[in-house]
Design a protein around this motif. Structure first.
Motif, mmCIF file in Angstrom:
data_model
loop_
_atom_site.group_PDB
_atom_site.id
_atom_site.type_symbol
_atom_site.label_atom_id
_atom_site.label_comp_id
_atom_site.label_asym_id
_atom_site.label_seq_id
_atom_site.Cartn_x
_atom_site.Cartn_y
_atom_site.Cartn_z
ATOM 1 N N TRP A 5 32.579 14.179 22.362
ATOM 2 C CA TRP A 5 32.797 15.351 21.801
ATOM 3 C C TRP A 5 31.596 16.455 22.079
ATOM 4 C CZ3 TRP A 5 29.196 16.892 18.256
ATOM 5 C CH2 TRP A 5 28.558 16.062 17.930
ATOM 6 N N ARG A 6 30.207 15.857 22.304
ATOM 7 C CA ARG A 6 29.192 16.950 22.536
ATOM 8 C C ARG A 6 29.196 17.594 23.343
ATOM 9 N NH1 ARG A 6 24.026 15.337 19.983
ATOM 10 N NH2 ARG A 6 24.013 14.084 19.353
ATOM 11 N N ARG A 7 29.978 16.693 25.026
ATOM 12 C CA ARG A 7 29.887 17.682 26.111
ATOM 13 C C ARG A 7 30.961 19.185 26.000
ATOM 14 N NH1 ARG A 7 28.739 14.895 30.843
ATOM 15 N NH2 ARG A 7 27.395 12.916 30.659
ATOM 16 N N HIS A 8 32.011 18.135 25.146
ATOM 17 C CA HIS A 8 32.835 19.381 24.964
ATOM 18 C C HIS A 8 32.976 20.656 24.388
ATOM 19 C CE1 HIS A 8 36.597 15.901 25.927
ATOM 20 N NE2 HIS A 8 35.997 16.627 26.833
ATOM 21 N N LEU A 9 31.558 20.898 23.244
ATOM 22 C CA LEU A 9 31.087 21.330 22.052
ATOM 23 C C LEU A 9 30.247 22.581 22.771
ATOM 24 C CD1 LEU A 9 31.373 22.986 19.494
ATOM 25 C CD2 LEU A 9 29.637 20.888 18.910
ATOM 26 N N ALA A 10 29.403 21.534 23.986
ATOM 27 C CA ALA A 10 28.272 22.048 24.270
ATOM 28 C C ALA A 10 28.870 23.355 25.538
ATOM 29 C CB ALA A 10 27.530 21.119 25.525
ATOM 30 N N LEU A 11 29.972 22.665 26.121
ATOM 31 C CA LEU A 11 30.521 23.641 27.500
ATOM 32 C C LEU A 11 31.909 24.912 26.942
ATOM 33 C CD1 LEU A 11 32.698 24.104 30.187
ATOM 34 C CD2 LEU A 11 34.504 22.370 29.389
ATOM 35 N N GLY A 12 32.845 24.510 25.665
ATOM 36 C CA GLY A 12 32.739 25.186 24.694
ATOM 37 C C GLY A 12 32.165 26.644 24.120
ATOM 38 N N LEU A 13 30.828 25.927 23.265
ATOM 39 C CA LEU A 13 29.735 27.419 23.799
ATOM 40 C C LEU A 13 29.482 27.744 24.525
ATOM 41 C CD1 LEU A 13 27.276 24.938 20.972
ATOM 42 C CD2 LEU A 13 28.852 27.129 20.626
ATOM 43 N N LEU A 74 20.058 23.440 32.939
ATOM 44 C CA LEU A 74 20.754 24.594 33.011
ATOM 45 C C LEU A 74 20.966 25.526 31.946
ATOM 46 C CD1 LEU A 74 23.153 23.170 36.140
ATOM 47 C CD2 LEU A 74 21.325 24.604 36.368
ATOM 48 N N LEU A 75 21.324 25.140 31.109
ATOM 49 C CA LEU A 75 21.866 25.657 29.788
ATOM 50 C C LEU A 75 20.657 26.188 29.584
ATOM 51 C CD1 LEU A 75 24.248 22.603 28.198
ATOM 52 C CD2 LEU A 75 24.786 25.522 28.605
ATOM 53 N N PHE A 76 19.129 25.314 29.243
ATOM 54 C CA PHE A 76 18.434 26.909 28.596
ATOM 55 C C PHE A 76 18.430 27.887 29.773
ATOM 56 C CE2 PHE A 76 17.188 22.782 26.289
ATOM 57 C CZ PHE A 76 17.777 22.490 25.152
ATOM 58 N N LEU A 127 27.695 26.034 36.794
ATOM 59 C CA LEU A 127 27.016 25.096 37.731
ATOM 60 C C LEU A 127 27.386 23.748 36.103
ATOM 61 C CD1 LEU A 127 24.245 25.604 39.956
ATOM 62 C CD2 LEU A 127 25.767 24.229 40.905
ATOM 63 N N VAL A 128 27.359 24.731 35.032
ATOM 64 C CA VAL A 128 26.964 23.671 34.639
ATOM 65 C C VAL A 128 28.630 23.111 33.534
ATOM 66 C CG1 VAL A 128 27.152 23.341 31.768
ATOM 67 C CG2 VAL A 128 25.701 24.453 32.662
ATOM 68 N N ILE A 129 29.748 23.247 34.491
ATOM 69 C CA ILE A 129 30.868 23.910 34.101
ATOM 70 C C ILE A 129 31.405 23.028 34.919
ATOM 71 C CG2 ILE A 129 33.581 25.071 33.958
ATOM 72 C CD1 ILE A 129 31.924 27.605 32.624
ATOM 73 N N GLY A 130 31.224 23.156 36.213
ATOM 74 C CA GLY A 130 31.941 22.838 37.399
ATOM 75 C C GLY A 130 31.042 21.386 37.038
#
Length: 257
Positions: A5-13, A74-76, A127-130
């Protein structure tokens, strides 16, 4: 181990930020130059996604091995480059003169610099999405759903934001969802990454506090009016369709001597 759920929420944000910033950049380019430069934003985003896919294809095993550390970093980095690359590129774009492109090679180099600078956050975000797509290939349906929901919400957030803020203020503001996305994927007891998160938060606060100005092309009628002596902007309004500015000036023409 990071929960799904953390991965999915991070991807959505992350998806919210990437789409919303594209809308803000489209309006910035339309106001600063002309509307046909707005379409360039889509090409730049696609260039970033294509470059990220190439990097992932070339160094897939290395990237996946260090993904636990790479994903929050990468997100930061995406948040910072959205706020500063996308937010400050207007200063470069104000110096760009499309009329001189056939005659002045420096204008082509300036345009190339703008494109490369703007593509950076999309390379990092893609890159994060991939990585998340590859890691969760066995659950790709739910992962892709999170990406699509975030992208759809990003469109709504971008449109609403354009009704309440001026486009030069939006890059740093719309980069904010990427910050909690990175925090969601922080490995436990990683003080270095936690320090990076704090530094990123401080940098985003600075970008919010000191927004970049949006320069206008010297060939726009509005800029010519603002160049008249004692002219001043008395009112401004912004919405998703564009920007309305009321200018007061004691003269319609100015010819000294």
């Amino acid at each position: 181990m990071i929960a799904d759920w953390r991965r999915h929420l991070a991807l959505g944000l992350l998806s919210v930020s990437l789409i919303a910033v594209q809308l803000a950049l489209m309006q910035s380019f339309s106001i600063s130059q002309w509307h046909h430069f707005a379409y360039m934003v889509i090409a730049i985003a696609l260039l970033g996604f294509g470059a990220a896919g190439t990097l992932l294809a070339l160094w897939r095993s290395r990237i996946l091995q260090s993904s636990a550390t790479l994903l929050p970093l990468l997100l930061f980095a995406t948040a910072l480059t959205l706020a500063f690359s996308a937010g400050r590129v207007q200063l470069l774009f104000g110096r760009f003169d499309s009329y001189l492109l056939p005659y002045d090679p420096s204008q082509a180099l300036l345009l190339l610099a703008i494109i490369l600078l703007l593509s950076l956050p999309f390379v990092l975000g893609a890159l994060v999405i991939g990585i998340l797509f590859v890691q969760q290939a066995d659950r790709i349906g739910s992962t892709y759903c999170a990406n699509l929901i975030g992208s759809g919400l990003g469109g709504l957030v971008g449109v609403v934001a354009l009704t309440r803020f001026f486009p030069e203020q939006l890059a740093a503001l719309l980069a904010l969802p990427t910050l909690p996305a990175g925090m969601l994927l922080l490995p436990p007891r990683q003080r270095l990454l936690q320090g990076v998160a704090v530094a990123t938060t401080a940098a985003l606060a600075l970008a919010l506090a000191v927004p970049a100005k949006l320069p206008l092309s010297q060939f726009k009628d509005l800029q010519k009016t603002l160049d008249l002596p004692d002219s001043r902007t008395v009112a401004m309004a912004n919405d998703p369709y564009g920007q309305l500015r009321s200018v007061s000036s004691p003269a319609l023409r100015f010819a000294p001597g």
